[in-house]
Write an enzyme that holds these catalytic residues in place. Structure first.
Site, PDB file in Angstrom:
ATOM      1  N   SER A  34      -2.360  -6.973   2.806  1.00  0.00           N
ATOM      2  CA  SER A  34      -3.328  -5.974   2.332  1.00  0.00           C
ATOM      3  C   SER A  34      -4.646  -6.626   1.955  1.00  0.00           C
ATOM      4  O   SER A  34      -4.668  -7.779   1.497  1.00  0.00           O
ATOM      5  CB  SER A  34      -2.750  -5.249   1.111  1.00  0.00           C
ATOM      6  OG  SER A  34      -3.740  -4.470   0.461  1.00  0.00           O
ATOM      7  N   TYR A  94       0.794  -4.984  -7.005  1.00  0.00           N
ATOM      8  CA  TYR A  94       0.875  -4.705  -5.567  1.00  0.00           C
ATOM      9  C   TYR A  94       0.224  -5.834  -4.779  1.00  0.00           C
ATOM     10  O   TYR A  94       0.808  -6.377  -3.834  1.00  0.00           O
ATOM     11  CB  TYR A  94       0.189  -3.375  -5.246  1.00  0.00           C
ATOM     12  CG  TYR A  94       0.026  -3.122  -3.767  1.00  0.00           C
ATOM     13  CD1 TYR A  94       1.127  -2.860  -2.958  1.00  0.00           C
ATOM     14  CD2 TYR A  94      -1.235  -3.152  -3.170  1.00  0.00           C
ATOM     15  CE1 TYR A  94       0.985  -2.643  -1.591  1.00  0.00           C
ATOM     16  CE2 TYR A  94      -1.380  -2.930  -1.811  1.00  0.00           C
ATOM     17  CZ  TYR A  94      -0.268  -2.671  -1.024  1.00  0.00           C
ATOM     18  OH  TYR A  94      -0.407  -2.459   0.321  1.00  0.00           O
TER      19      TYR A  94
END
Length: 350
Positions: free
Chosen positions: A142, A167
């Site tokens: 990501s 995350y």
């Protein structure tokens, strides 16, 4: 090839499965179908691929009613025993791991979900590849790994040791874990740092979905950081094209790589990390204007401060992707938003 794609009830995974099935690969899709967001969308994605909700049963492979070369299994990556059985029986040529607990803000309230799915689950994928002779693994990372980095555009040669959400930390961990398995066991691994993916069948927790839903219901939208956000919005078809090229061209070890001046995106092991972004950041307010144009009306806005875990700007340097894969995402934002709004109106009958 025979390819396992995890996360095929998800946004990117469902599009990737459709693309690979269409070109003739044998695909097994896997997803836990959790309730992180509206499951109607997840089951809708599966249904368009010929996987009907009423025949899905945990741990059981289901044959698509539309495609002879597509099957699906509901499974959690944390379920190591069932995952090992799947790998043992199916003997995959390649794995693309897109399954993950997604969302930056959700990680502030539910950290354990990220450890279970993104760390334990990814370890199980790596171990299965190791023990069942799969040496072609691509996986979702990501743009959030860039964290506190303010040097734009974000380059895979930049340091990414300052994540600002669990995350992001879990995704950076995946990259480190992948390198270890590439080095120790020769598994060819490629990490893909996605930059704000959008398009039809998109995630209900993402800005485009939330803004479109609110606008069509006549509600105001919350615009964080007072609208002073830059995002490298990347259309789903562009993302899928990049993933397919990575699957077809797995990582190789770089003989010129030096531990004295280490490039973090490559290695002497068969390991690589790419950015996949549009290389053209868009102001959030301009993105909202494009939604307004697609819908045909102005959306009332409530300006809000920057939320914990969010970064004010993302901007992808995709030089490596261009050089290695001869590819660069290029779909204009207005075109992508128009397609999303058309899909949204059709799916939700509004």
């Amino acid at each position: 090839m025979k390819i396992l794609i995890t996360g095929t009830a998800g946004f990117i995974g469902s599009h990737l499965a459709k693309r690979l099935v269409a070109r003739g690969d044998e695909v097994v899709g896997l997803d836990s179908i959790n309730d992180y967001y509206d499951q109607r969308v997840k089951y809708g994605r599966l249904e368009r691929a010929g996987i009907n909700e009423d025949v899905i049963e945990y741990g059981k492979l289901v044959q698509s009613s539309q495609h002879a070369n597509y099957r699906f299994v509901k499974l959690q990556l944390e379920d190591k025993s069932s995952l090992d059985t799947l790998f043992s029986e199916e003997k995959f040529d390649a794995v693309c791991n897109l399954a993950a607990q997604a969302g930056v803000r959700y990680s502030l309230q539910n950290p354990q979900a990220y450890i279970d799915a993104n760390i334990v689950g990814f370890l199980n994928i790596l171990e299965a590849c190791r023990h069942y002779s799969v040496d072609n693994l691509s996986y979702a990372s990501s743009s959030s790994v860039y964290g506190l980095n303010e040097s734009l555009p974000f380059s895979t040669s930049h340091n990414v040791d300052h994540p600002i959400s669990l995350y992001a930390a879990s995704k950076k961990s995946n990259e480190l874990m992948a390198h270890t398995y590439s080095h120790l066991f020769g598994i060819r691994t490629t990490g893909l740092r996605f930059f704000t993916v959008y398009g039809p069948w998109g995630r209900p927790d993402m800005a485009l979905f939330l803004f479109t839903k609110a606008a069509l219901e006549g509600r105001e939208i919350e615009v964080f950081n007072n609208g002073n956000m830059l995002r490298d919005f990347t259309y789903i078809d562009d993302i899928v094209e990049g993933i397919v090229r990575v699957i077809d061209n797995p990582a190789i070890g770089r003989s010129e790589w030096s531990g004295k001046q280490p490039d973090p995106s490559t290695s002497s092991a068969p390991y690589k990390v790419y950015n996949i972004g549009n290389n053209n950041p868009v102001k959030l307010m301009d993105f909202i204007s494009a939604i307004e144009k697609a819908i045909g009306k102005e959306i009332p806005k409530k300006l809000m401060p920057l939320q914990a875990g969010d970064v004010p700007a993302t901007y992808a340097d995709v030089t490596d992707l261009v050089e290695d894969m001869d590819y660069k995402p290029a779909t204009p934002v207005q075109e992508g938003i128009d397609k999303f709004v058309a899909w949204y109106r059709e799916f939700f009958k509004v």
